[in-house]
Design a protein around this motif. Structure first.
Motif, mmCIF file in Angstrom:
data_model
loop_
_atom_site.group_PDB
_atom_site.id
_atom_site.type_symbol
_atom_site.label_atom_id
_atom_site.label_comp_id
_atom_site.label_asym_id
_atom_site.label_seq_id
_atom_site.Cartn_x
_atom_site.Cartn_y
_atom_site.Cartn_z
ATOM 1 N N SER B 285 -13.861 -9.570 -12.108
ATOM 2 C CA SER B 285 -14.270 -8.472 -10.663
ATOM 3 C C SER B 285 -14.092 -8.183 -10.071
ATOM 4 O O SER B 285 -12.829 -9.116 -9.820
ATOM 5 C CB SER B 285 -16.010 -8.049 -10.966
ATOM 6 N N ASN B 317 -18.624 -2.792 -2.744
ATOM 7 C CA ASN B 317 -18.433 -1.809 -4.275
ATOM 8 C C ASN B 317 -17.363 -2.885 -5.325
ATOM 9 O O ASN B 317 -16.491 -3.466 -5.162
ATOM 10 C CB ASN B 317 -17.180 0.114 -4.382
ATOM 11 N N VAL B 319 -15.343 -3.423 -9.313
ATOM 12 C CA VAL B 319 -15.268 -2.754 -10.322
ATOM 13 C C VAL B 319 -14.807 -4.437 -11.356
ATOM 14 O O VAL B 319 -14.510 -5.103 -11.054
ATOM 15 C CB VAL B 319 -13.926 -2.580 -10.176
ATOM 16 N N PRO B 339 -12.850 -1.901 -19.724
ATOM 17 C CA PRO B 339 -13.878 -2.746 -18.389
ATOM 18 C C PRO B 339 -13.764 -4.327 -19.161
ATOM 19 O O PRO B 339 -14.237 -5.123 -18.880
ATOM 20 C CB PRO B 339 -14.858 -1.785 -18.568
ATOM 21 N N ASN B 416 -7.007 1.190 -11.939
ATOM 22 C CA ASN B 416 -8.390 1.065 -11.629
ATOM 23 C C ASN B 416 -8.974 0.651 -10.123
ATOM 24 O O ASN B 416 -10.272 1.240 -9.877
ATOM 25 C CB ASN B 416 -8.846 -0.319 -12.728
ATOM 26 N N ALA B 420 -11.722 2.210 -7.752
ATOM 27 C CA ALA B 420 -12.624 1.940 -6.991
ATOM 28 C C ALA B 420 -12.789 2.796 -4.976
ATOM 29 O O ALA B 420 -13.218 3.092 -4.628
ATOM 30 C CB ALA B 420 -12.786 0.372 -6.919
#
Lengths: 552, 671
Positions: B285, B317, B319, B339, B416, B420
């Motif tokens: 992540s 945060n 992702v 993901p 991506n 975020a």
């Protein structure tokens, strides 16, 4: 490198797709955070979309599936009346009339063109369920409405701002027709802020990639989503699958159940939902204009295929609907429509249960599929008015390998309940009990989810009566079981007057409560899956220990 | 000498800073007992425990106890009628299309939830007194019988009047003195009963776990002759003496990511950078956080395993994009990243542990932005052939070279990450272009430049030893504690007095608590009023300095609120709609004084040389060197690959790198 769509580089295309989704999400974040009403923040009852100038969805962010595709007819209507070449940068358009592209009156669409290089290249649009848009009762969801004129302010598509200049006459008209003008205007401004963010970001994107290249990519992305949707539908066994379920009543003719029938035909990469057999439009407000069935179909298809498919107009091309004119699902003016949510939920449930026959391991037994709508309004003892509403769920259906979920939102809606402390802060009401409803889940090898019990008491800090609007479902027709499982418990509600008298509510009512009166609601349970006799011993013991079943 | 030990899921990071310079160690974690990994790192470092003055620790022990449900038997006590508060939750689901959705599983079951007769109303008045007889005759025997180690108490409206919770605790303690009792009004004094009950339940649940863990750690330290200060990191970006954490275990949840952000904030501040976006890219992540004026943004909205925790935490945060993210082709023929992740096991194909799916780490290996010889300072064998083999089908599908396919995957992973950052900055009303990017973690420095370009960020600051920055963050953090109070009141002519009254009472309580921990002296206070337009469902935080508190009145607070609101929502500055206070938060900070000096560890060396790499759709000739080889003030232009023992930094063409006097490597985008 061979681009697969007219030479457009697939990597850039995926980056742009990601950016469009981000923009829609940024719009949605802005909408949620800046809105004033609890129904948006706690109910997440709002959504944001980008559209092409042809009215095709480019990207959509929606936390509540009932908003899927919900702006499509509104944008079409706007484009019909105000073609893109008539628009100026800074224009803002409004619409809420269900018979002119809306859904029900509390849902107001705010739309604006996105300009790049002096010309419109796309549209940014948002839809918010407003707390009150006038009409015969506070909250604008009168259970006893018999025509749309009672439901509140009707707006055909209108231009509220021209090149950034608001039409103040219209603003005054809006203010005068709703109960809480500041709240209404505040939420409309939140919608404008969200649309503006979308316009700014989309303009940035067009600047980076070039306006024409951006437009070409928009088209390619929509084609891709169509291909993906068709590919996913091809994995469902072809055939026609049917399901019938019922709504309790329309709030007017309380003894008349309302039939909803769905025939889902899965073809080669396409799916058709035929609602022929559904009952005729009714006097009460549970009629549902066609956009509702489209949202239901989109939800059902996404849920049984792949929710990761980009959420744009391409997805809708593989889905078609037959909605008989004059029926509950395609009513004619001036039928009232404010309580359509219950209908959309039941349509979604029917579509899913029809598809369960093709996908028995994927789709669970029917859920309570009810979202009890309670609205209280009145005045504190010092005269200050209050209005508060709450949405309450039942249990979900059991699946082929799991129990249903207790007190959970299902299908086309996804609202939070209102916390007891929040309600006590907002209104002279006390919550005396909030509990799982023992024995309400349908029995089975896997048990349906439990409904819940909640009890309200009107405090003596009120001045005059408190109006109560109670919009129930599943009071008369239970969520059925699947594969030999049993039905969940039906819902039940009653008013316990200060002197002890009990008045059972026939699913829907608008009435007055006084200090000392209590309202008891019990929501429905989900259907069970498989024969109860085959339930595992440890699951039975656990239900006993946790008091979910009183006599295992 | 100061030592920071951060135990993560895969690796335990160690940083020692003392007169002899900086020492960095990375050892595998021991997931079953994090303290073993921590002491392994200590042993490997060769540091004498007796010489450590300041030992700061962060671990996943509390987090894992919740994730794996390995806490001790815990009960919940609620107002009569509300025992199902944990089961009912808020009715909504977080994955709307998931037909198999299950609610987050509370750490306390229905059978372990008890009710007691009492009732406080929303204005704080007592409708029904606490039924003490019932407590003594029914509740206490039940608690005893249940064999509970911990109890959480959440009574309705206790945020406005906690008297019944306090009385209940006193009664229980009088009969069951060994039971840990945690009150919702002390953990989070804010309205909304489910969120408060969830917070206090998780808090009670991890309490005995942390208590035992710290006791064991302290015993071992004592055995080894440790006589310094032992502190533990919190998720709010500050630490507390270990003793105090034993009473507020919930603040230790997810402290690792917070430590990284603090390390980034402190080290960047040295070079004068206060407005940062931190970027920590790990194996599975990516964590992103906005730091404004040297302070990380805090949030009260935080969940662990889906369970809400209402305490202030650094607003990070996360992702699902990391080195292990899997690269795939969707039904529409589009290349996608994540993901799904290959995780640590089997991990990327290049690990040679049976991973057969292409990942971002494999893409770097193919692009040669990760050199197999340098991975984890050369301590882990890497198999480039395996990376190429798993990317070959993707390359064939798109008619590209393997290098181009790998490079495309990196481009999408970066998209991506950019997403975020854009979402978090929109939510906070910030423009990323006003910020510098601070990458760290194993892969942050590899992706930073392209992410910055897409965000319009022109400056990147890479701290020394970026791969173990979290461990540095532990010893660079201040001591911090927070309190909150819900107090709904209109902004009227009494607003100034109300703010001053709330501030003074919260301040008195905070200072007393700090003095109790021997942290008195010079403290800093942060005071935040959460405000909204009447009828609005969400609050906007308005930060007040002590000066502001002294002179605040209706006009000033309305103006401050209007500005804060406008910044996030684009309207509100000139609104005359009624405003109200909802709650207040006060943070108390004992500052660290002199910051420990983070420098590059000099033991790692590669010869400076030419390399070939692939980036942004073409091949480049670049320069390879070890980071410590770059002299202060020496400016080099990309493409560059800079290695240190903990991470690799990639500087693409179009960027210049220079080491400043704080040993931060500053990357500037060339016009």
């Amino acid at each position: 490198m061979t681009g697969t769509s007219e030479g457009i580089d697939p990597i850039t295309l995926e980056v742009v797709r990601n950016k469009l989704d981000t923009i829609a999400q940024e719009m949605e974040i802005t909408l949620f955070k800046s809105s004033c009403s609890p129904i948006v923040k706690e109910g997440l009852d709002a959504s944001a979309s980008l559209f092409t100038l042809e009215g095709v969805t480019l990207a959509q962010a929606c936390a509540v599936p009932i908003h899927l595709g919900t702006l499509i007819p509104a944008v079409k209507e706007m484009l019909r009346k105000f073609p893109p070449q008539s628009m100026q940068d800074g224009d803002i358009y409004l619409l809420n009339d269900p018979y002119h592209g809306g859904t029900h009156l509390p849902d107001v669409a705010v739309m604006m063109p996105v300009f790049h290089g002096g010309r419109p290249i796309a549209l940014a649009a948002t839809m918010t369920h407003h707390q009150d848009v006038g009409g015969m009762s506070a909250g604008s969801v009168p259970t006893n409405a018999t025509e749309i004129h009672q439901e509140g302010l009707r707006l055909p598509v209108v231009r509220w701002a021209r090149a950034g200049q608001f039409d103040e006459t219209l603003t005054e008209l809006l203010r005068l027709n709703v109960r809480m003008p500041d709240l209404f205007l505040g939420d409309l401004h939140a919608q404008i802020a969200a649309a503006k963010i979308g316009a700014i970001r989309l303009n940035d994107l067009a600047t980076k990639y070039g306006g024409n290249a951006a437009l070409a990519m928009f088209g390619a992305l929509i084609d891709r989503a169509e291909e993906m949707t068709r590919a996913a539908i091809r994995r469902i066994p072809q055939g026609t699958y049917r399901f019938v379920d019922w709504l309790d009543n329309d709030g007017i003719d309380l003894d008349q159940r309302i039939r909803i029938e769905v025939a889902a035909t899965v073809g080669d990469g396409e799916i058709h939902f035929d609602l022929t057999g559904t009952g005729p439009q009714v006097r009460g407000p549970v009629n549902c204009v066609p956009s509702g069935s489209l949202a239901a179909a989109c939800f059902a298809v996404r849920a049984v295929t792949d929710p990761a498919i980009p959420n744009n107009g391409g997805c809708f091309r593989a889905i078609s609907l037959t909605l008989p004119e004059g029926s509950l699902v395609n009513p004619q003016e001036p039928a009232p429509v404010n309580a359509r949510t219950a209908t959309i939920k039941r349509i979604t449930g029917c579509m899913l249960s029809a598809l369960a026959q093709a996908l028995p391991d994927k789709v669970p037994a029917p859920a309570a599929g009810q979202l009890l709508v309670l609205a209280f309004g009145g005045a504190w003892e010092d005269g200050r008015p209050f209005v508060t509403a709450e949405l309450i769920a039942g249990g979900s259906g059991a699946g082929s390998d799991r129990d249903g979920v207790d007190a959970i939102e299902t299908d086309a809606t996804n609202c939070m309940n209102l916390s007891a402390e929040a309600m006590e802060m907002e209104a002279p009401i006390r919550i005396t009990r909030m509990a799982l409803r023992t024995d309400s889940g349908g029995g089975g090898t896997f048990r349906g989810g439990l409904g819940l019990i909640k009890e309200f008491e009107i405090l003596d800090k009120v001045k005059g009566p408190v109006s109560l609007s109670h919009r129930g479902e599943r009071h008369f027709v239970a969520a059925s079981g699947l594969a030999g499982g049993e039905s969940g418990a039906k819902a039940h509600s009653e008013i316990i007057r200060g002197d002890g008298r009990r008045e059972v509510i026939s699913s829907k009512i608008v009435t007055d409560l006084k200090a000392g009166d209590r309202l008891l609601v019990e929501t429905a349970g989900g259907g069970g899956w498989g024969p109860q006799l085959e339930r595992a011993a440890d699951a039975v013991a656990l239900d006993d220990a946790n008091g979910k079943v009183s006599q295992p | 000498m100061r030592v920071g030990i951060e135990v993560g899921g895969t690796f335990t990071d160690f940083v020692r800073i003392g007169p002899e310079g900086v020492r960095v160690v990375k050892v595998p974690s021991v997931p079953s007992s994090p303290d073993v990994g921590a002491f392994n790192a200590l042993v490997k470092s060769g540091v004498a425990i007796t010489e450590i003055l300041d030992l700061a620790h962060g671990s996943t022990v509390a987090t894992n106890a919740v994730l794996e449900r390995k806490g001790f038997a815990t009960a919940l006590i609620t107002t009569r009628g509300f025992r199902d508060v944990l089961a009912l939750q808020r009715h909504n689901r977080t994955r709307i299309y998931d037909l198999e959705y299950q609610k987050p599983d509370p750490v306390v079951s229905r059978a372990d939830s008890f009710e007691i007769s009492e009732r406080v109303l929303s204005d704080g008045t007592v409708l029904q007194p606490l039924d003490e007889q019932q407590v003594v005759e029914a509740l206490i025997p039940a608690l005893k019988q249940g064999g509970y180690e911990a109890v959480g108490v959440c009574l309705l409206n206790s945020y406005v009047n906690p008297a019944h919770e306090v009385a209940l605790r006193d009664l229980i303690k009088a009969h069951l003195p060994d039971l840990h009792v945690t009150l919702s009004s002390e953990v989070t004094r804010e309205f909304r009963e489910y969120e408060r009950a969830s917070t206090v339940t998780v808090s009670a649940y991890v309490q005995p776990v942390i208590d035992r863990y710290i006791a064991r750690f302290e015993d071992r330290l004592a055995e080894e002759g440790f006589s310094g200060r032992f502190s533990v990191m919190q998720s709010n970006g500050g630490r507390l003496p270990a003793q105090a954490i034993r009473d507020s275990a919930v603040t230790a949840l997810l402290s690792g990511p917070a430590a990284g952000v603090m390390g980034a904030a402190r080290q960047a501040a040295r070079s004068g950078y206060g407005n940062l976006i931190t970027l920590d890219i790990g194996g599975t992540s990516t964590d992103v956080c906005v730091v404004t004026d040297g302070k990380p943004e805090l949030t009260n909205e935080f969940t662990i395993d889906g369970l809400p925790i209402r305490i202030p935490v650094v607003d990070i945060n996360t992702v699902g994009a990391g080195g292990g993210s899997i690269v795939w082709v969707d039904d529409g023929g589009m290349l996608r990243v994540g993901p799904h992740s290959a995780g640590a096991d089997p991990g990327p194909a290049c690990y040679g542990r049976g991973g057969d799916k292409p990942t971002i780490t494999d893409a770097h290996v193919i692009r040669q932005t990760i050199r197999p010889e340098a991975f984890l300072g050369g301590e882990m064998p890497i198999h480039p052939d395996a990376s190429r083999a798993v990317f070959a089908p993707i390359a064939a599908r798109f008619g590209m070279s393997v290098e181009q396919a790998a490079d495309s995957a990196i481009e999408l992973a970066n998209a991506n990450i950019v997403r975020a950052i854009q979402l978090i900055s929109t939510e906070r009303g910030k423009d990323p272009r006003d910020y510098v990017l601070v990458p760290y973690g194993g892969a942050g420095p590899l992706h930073a430049a392209q992410v910055a370009e897409d965000l319009g960020v022109g400056t990147i600051v890479v701290p020394p030893n970026a791969g173990v920055l979290s461990a540095y963050g532990l010893i660079a953090s201040d001591f911090v504690q927070f309190e909150s109070l819900t107090r709904r009141a209109p902004v009227d002519d009494n607003a100034g007095d109300l703010v001053r009254e709330v501030f003074e009472s919260m301040k008195a309580r905070a200072v007393e608590r700090f003095e109790h921990l021997a942290l008195g002296g010079d403290v800093k206070l942060d005071f935040i009023a959460d405000m909204r337009f009447v009828g609005q469902a969400f609050e906007v935080p308005v930060t007040l300095s002590e000066d502001d508190v002294r002179q605040v009145d209706r006009e000033l607070i309305s103006k401050m609120f209007g500005q804060a609101h406008e910044k996030i929502y684009f309207f509100g500055a000139d609104s005359d709609k009624p405003i109200e206070f909802v709650s207040f938060r006060l943070g108390i900070t004992a500052e660290l004084g002199e910051l420990p000096l983070l420098q590059e560890e000099r033991s790692y060396r590669v010869p400076r040389g030419e390399i070939e790499l692939f980036d942004r759709r073409r091949a480049w000739q670049g320069t390879l060197l070890s980071r410590s080889d770059l002299a202060e003030g020496e400016t080099l232009s990309g493409p560059l690959l800079l290695e240190d023992p903990t991470s690799t930094l990639f500087v693409p063409a179009g960027w210049q790198a220079v080491t400043d006097e704080q040993q931060n490597l500053v990357l500037k985008r060339m016009a």
